[in-house]
Design an enzyme around this catalytic site. Structure first.
Site, PDB file in Angstrom:
ATOM      1  N   GLY A  32       0.833  -1.191   0.000  1.00  0.00           N
ATOM      2  CA  GLY A  32       0.000   0.000   0.000  1.00  0.00           C
ATOM      3  C   GLY A  32       0.868   1.241   0.000  1.00  0.00           C
ATOM      4  O   GLY A  32       1.998   1.227  -0.487  1.00  0.00           O
ATOM      5  N   CYS A  33       0.359   2.308   0.567  1.00  0.00           N
ATOM      6  CA  CYS A  33       1.109   3.566   0.620  1.00  0.00           C
ATOM      7  C   CYS A  33       2.420   3.375   1.384  1.00  0.00           C
ATOM      8  O   CYS A  33       2.432   2.847   2.496  1.00  0.00           O
ATOM      9  CB  CYS A  33       0.267   4.631   1.305  1.00  0.00           C
ATOM     10  SG  CYS A  33       1.119   6.201   1.521  1.00  0.00           S
TER      11      CYS A  33
END
Length: 201
Positions: A32-33
């Site tokens: 993810g981020c």
């Protein structure tokens, strides 16, 4: 959630906890981020550096804007350098699978696109084998309601992200993304691995 946290503590070690001769190793992970993954690993004892960046694509020196299109093949990643005398690949992976959802394909929550895929960029056979084994253990134990979709990709290079992405959480704690997305991941990590946190200086 409770089942996953319990299983993480019970999973057998895949590699020895201590090496006779400590050395520096590197592993590159996407979940993810990259702000989230970096913030977590910055607090794990034995991690020397955690840098946000990009891996998996083919163009030279990709920018955040290019990677954000989801069309470059790159993933947002964190390159982790760690001291094998204090931590190991097994623990690194256990933290990784605790703080993100590896059953979501090309997304984490509201962050959607192949650049947010769950991925382990392995640099050698040991990293690949250890990753395969922990994924198999988690799937066999039904730690998640769905199968793990984390991809294992051969590491071919790493481009460090722009300066403002580095140490993002520490520098922007008051921002809503930090409070509502990153902070819960940190709290989960600190609960499960409370004995493995870096000592505050």
């Amino acid at each position: 959630m409770k089942k996953l946290l319990y299983l993480m503590m019970l999973l057998p070690a895949l590699v020895s906890a201590q090496q006779a001769k400590p050395r520096i190793e590197t592993i590159t992970l996407g979940g993810g981020c990259f702000w989230c993954i970096e913030a977590v690993f910055d607090k794990l004892d034995g991690v020397i550096a955690a840098e946000s960046g990009y891996s998996g694509g083919s163009i030279q020196n990709p920018s955040y804007e290019e990677v954000s299109t989801g069309e470059t093949g790159f993933a947002e990643v964190v390159q982790i350098k760690y001291d094998t005398g204090k931590t190991n690949l097994d623990e690194i992976f256990k933290v990784f699978f605790t703080v993100h959802d590896p059953t979501q394909l090309n997304r984490q929550g509201a962050d959607v696109g192949s650049q947010y895929r769950s991925v382990i960029f392995y640099a050698n056979a040991e990293q690949k084998k250890t990753a395969q084994e922990i994924i198999q253990q988690l799937n066999n134990a039904k730690a998640y309601t769905s199968k793990i979709v984390t991809t294992l990709e051969l590491f071919k290079g790493f481009t460090k992200a722009e300066t403002y992405h580095q140490n993002y959480y520490e520098n922007n704690k008051s921002k809503s993304y930090c409070q509502y997305v990153i902070q819960p991941k940190l709290e989960k990590f600190e609960k499960v691995f409370k004995d493995r946190l870096k000592k505050k200086s």
